[in-house]
Write an enzyme that holds these catalytic residues in place. Structure first.
Site, short mmCIF file in Angstrom:
data_model
loop_
_atom_site.label_atom_id
_atom_site.label_comp_id
_atom_site.label_asym_id
_atom_site.label_seq_id
_atom_site.Cartn_x
_atom_site.Cartn_y
_atom_site.Cartn_z
N HIS A 151 96.58 4.84 48.10
CA HIS A 151 96.75 4.92 46.64
C HIS A 151 96.86 3.77 45.95
O HIS A 151 96.55 2.62 46.46
CB HIS A 151 97.98 5.49 46.37
N LYS A 155 101.87 2.28 43.07
CA LYS A 155 102.42 3.71 43.72
C LYS A 155 103.68 3.11 44.41
O LYS A 155 103.64 2.49 45.22
CB LYS A 155 101.73 4.22 44.58
#
EC number: 1.17.1.8
Length: 261
Positions: A151, A155
């Site tokens: 990600h 995150k």
């Protein structure tokens, strides 16, 4: 009558996408939009965010739950807890894609009001969950299972909620305990036999890549999903909200995107 949908976290990346999906869906209308207290948009029309609809941004979660048929939440653990309490108070169905919610007993709240929670609202990821479940049932415990996810660099939770959901799905299908068999690769130890391994990458603006591998000494089966645009999550969330209201609005319980698709 259109379904009145409230959005919590309307200024976030997902919140804006959800608002845009709502104005293009003929079954729904925006009932209210919540931003965190102190935002410069409080008491302003949501026009600067999407379009002039005569709807003002508010910091009151209660007001939006009271005026909505169903509410969508993509925020933080703390804000989600406030949403759960409001959902129970006003008996308003809640759809949430908030992750990093360890310790939150969703079933406790779902006993009072319909709640749909999924770590990933993408239809594609939920198809992936069905595929890995079937693969795990067919392959049993003879294959090493590895889950890799990547990600964006902002995150916070790791592994991702989607990766954990994939792991739990595999564990249930393989009839093993997830907690005692999952591990995050680190150090110099050899691989745990029968375990479900996780590997995590963070970088740039990657929206979400997930890969599940079933590996033995002779072959590797790999199932992948890559999100190209956050619209896929927003579209799934709106689909979930419509499904929850049309099918379960008077039936308390904990539901997921697996029920929707």
């Amino acid at each position: 009558m259109k379904i009145r949908v409230g959005v919590i976290g309307c200024l976030g990346r997902m919140g804006k996408k959800i608002l845009n999906e709502l104005i293009t869906n003929t079954k729904v209308e925006i009932a209210g939009a919540v931003a965190r207290s102190g935002s410069k948009y409080i008491d302003s029309d949501i026009g600067p965010i999407i379009a002039n609809l005569g709807i003002k941004v508010t910091s009151s979660i209660s007001d939006v739950f009271e005026s909505s048929d169903v509410v969508i939440d993509f925020t933080t653990k703390e804000c989600m807890l406030d949403c759960l309490k409001a959902a129970v108070k006003f008996k308003t169905p809640l759809v949430s894609g908030t992750t990093g919610i360890e310790g939150v007993d969703l079933k406790e709240y779902a006993a009072e009001v319909p709640i749909l929670w999924s770590a990933n609202m993408s239809v594609g990821v939920n198809v992936l969950l069905k595929l890995v479940k079937k693969a795990a049932e067919l392959l049993g415990n003879e294959y090493d299972v590895e889950i890799w996810e990547m990600h964006h660099n902002l995150k916070k939770d790791s592994p991702s909620g989607t990766a954990i959901e994939l792991g739990k799905t595999i564990a249930n299908a393989s009839k093993v305990d997830f907690q005692s068999n999952q591990y995050l690769h680190s150090g110099s130890n050899i691989r745990k036999k029968g375990g479900i391994g996780f590997a995590v990458s963070r970088g740039g603006g990657v929206i979400g890549d997930h890969s599940v591998m079933f590996v033995n000494s002779d072959e590797r089966i790999e199932l992948n999903h890559k999100a190209i645009d956050r619209t896929t999550f927003a579209r799934g969330a709106v689909q979930a909200a419509v499904w929850l209201y049309e099918n379960k609005r008077e039936i308390p319980g904990l539901y997921s995107m697996q029920d929707v698709i």
